[in-house]
Design an enzyme around this catalytic site. Sequence first.
Site, PDB file in Angstrom:
ATOM      1  CG  HIS A 217      -1.664  -1.092   1.621  1.00 47.85           C
ATOM      2  ND1 HIS A 217      -3.014  -1.108   1.410  1.00 47.85           N
ATOM      3  CD2 HIS A 217      -1.354  -2.281   2.185  1.00 47.85           C
ATOM      4  CE1 HIS A 217      -3.516  -2.274   1.829  1.00 47.85           C
ATOM      5  NE2 HIS A 217      -2.520  -2.998   2.298  1.00 47.85           N
ATOM      6  CE1 TYR A 218      -2.335   6.131  -2.126  1.00 46.12           C
ATOM      7  CE2 TYR A 218      -1.082   5.725  -4.125  1.00 46.12           C
ATOM      8  CZ  TYR A 218      -2.228   6.167  -3.507  1.00 46.12           C
ATOM      9  OH  TYR A 218      -3.264   6.667  -4.257  1.00 46.12           O
ATOM     10  CB  THR A 219       0.666   6.258   4.079  1.00 41.27           C
ATOM     11  OG1 THR A 219       1.560   7.160   3.406  1.00 41.27           O
ATOM     12  CG2 THR A 219       1.466   5.198   4.830  1.00 41.27           C
TER      13      THR A 219
ATOM     14  CD  GLU B 236      -0.940   1.385   4.605  1.00 47.43           C
ATOM     15  OE1 GLU B 236      -0.507   2.268   3.823  1.00 47.43           O
ATOM     16  OE2 GLU B 236      -2.126   1.012   4.626  1.00 47.43           O
TER      17      GLU B 236
ATOM     18  CG  HIS C 165      -5.155  -1.877  -1.071  1.00 45.11           C
ATOM     19  ND1 HIS C 165      -5.506  -0.789  -0.306  1.00 45.11           N
ATOM     20  CD2 HIS C 165      -6.092  -2.833  -0.811  1.00 45.11           C
ATOM     21  CE1 HIS C 165      -6.615  -1.090   0.372  1.00 45.11           C
ATOM     22  NE2 HIS C 165      -6.982  -2.313   0.090  1.00 45.11           N
TER      23      HIS C 165
ATOM     24  CG  ASP D 286      -3.275   1.657  -1.930  1.00 49.48           C
ATOM     25  OD1 ASP D 286      -4.426   1.354  -2.297  1.00 49.48           O
ATOM     26  OD2 ASP D 286      -2.766   1.247  -0.866  1.00 49.48           O
TER      27      ASP D 286
HETATM   28 ZN   LIG Z   1      -4.105   0.483   0.539  1.00 51.81          ZN
END
Ligand SMILES: [Zn+2]
Length: 259
Positions: A43-45, A108, A150, A160
């Site tokens: 994921h990215y935050t 993350e 994600h 993301d």
């Molecule tokens: Zn995500």
Amino acid sequence: MPGHEVWMMSGRVPDSPLAARFLASPNRGERRGHARPNCLVLHYTGMPTGEAALDLLTEPASEVSAHYFIWEDGRIDQLVPESERAWHAGNAFWKGESDLNSASIGIEIVNPGHDGGSPPYPDRQIAATIALVRDCLSRWTIPPERVLAHSDVAPLRKRDPGEGFPWERLWRGGVGHWVPPAPLSGGELIRHEEEGPPVRALQAMLALYGYGLELTGVYDRHTRAVVTAFQRHFRPERVDGEADASTVATLKALIEALQ
Ligand SMILES: [Zn+2]
């Protein structure tokens, strides 16, 4: 971050030797139906700062978390034990599995994402990501094609870690599944709202690779979202949801590479 210091004093040691700190998130539970993780979700935050994202992922009211958190400078924190279920994937699907939280390790990666202008991921952060993912894959014996975005597992809801995430560099670093994307030029295009055997064949290939979609034979909104997710991961040069010849050829090559 006074709350985090209290958790640090719990004395818990991270599962990965690459993580510097264990900052326990209360947002976790037992894995259901899976004794161990069998995939990774990246994921990215998607928030302006890493600090704000870490606060969110460790505060009870948010009901979100991840196992690992990778800062821009490559520092790694662990928030949830790998033996437990973190809350990062939400409503998702991959290869017959809909409880991705129970099946995965969630990572993350600090980046403000599309809404923050998609700044590039710093080299040190990517090097740390490669090292951590390699460590998780080897400790849990997870195959490379089960390192997912994600957006792969929730294509209708999520973008993301984005088309700017350097999947090819991860692959060169020994992480994930990748083939060189087929060139953009030329070939047939399956158009939006088109119906028929070519659409069904495309849907069948996407489903075979792992994406969640029905074989309706219609190039509908859902199919378009899945194609967009596929492009973000595997053909990032153009992300438009159009099933062009390059997208289809890249998908075929990926499937062949697995066999
Ligand atoms: Zn995500």
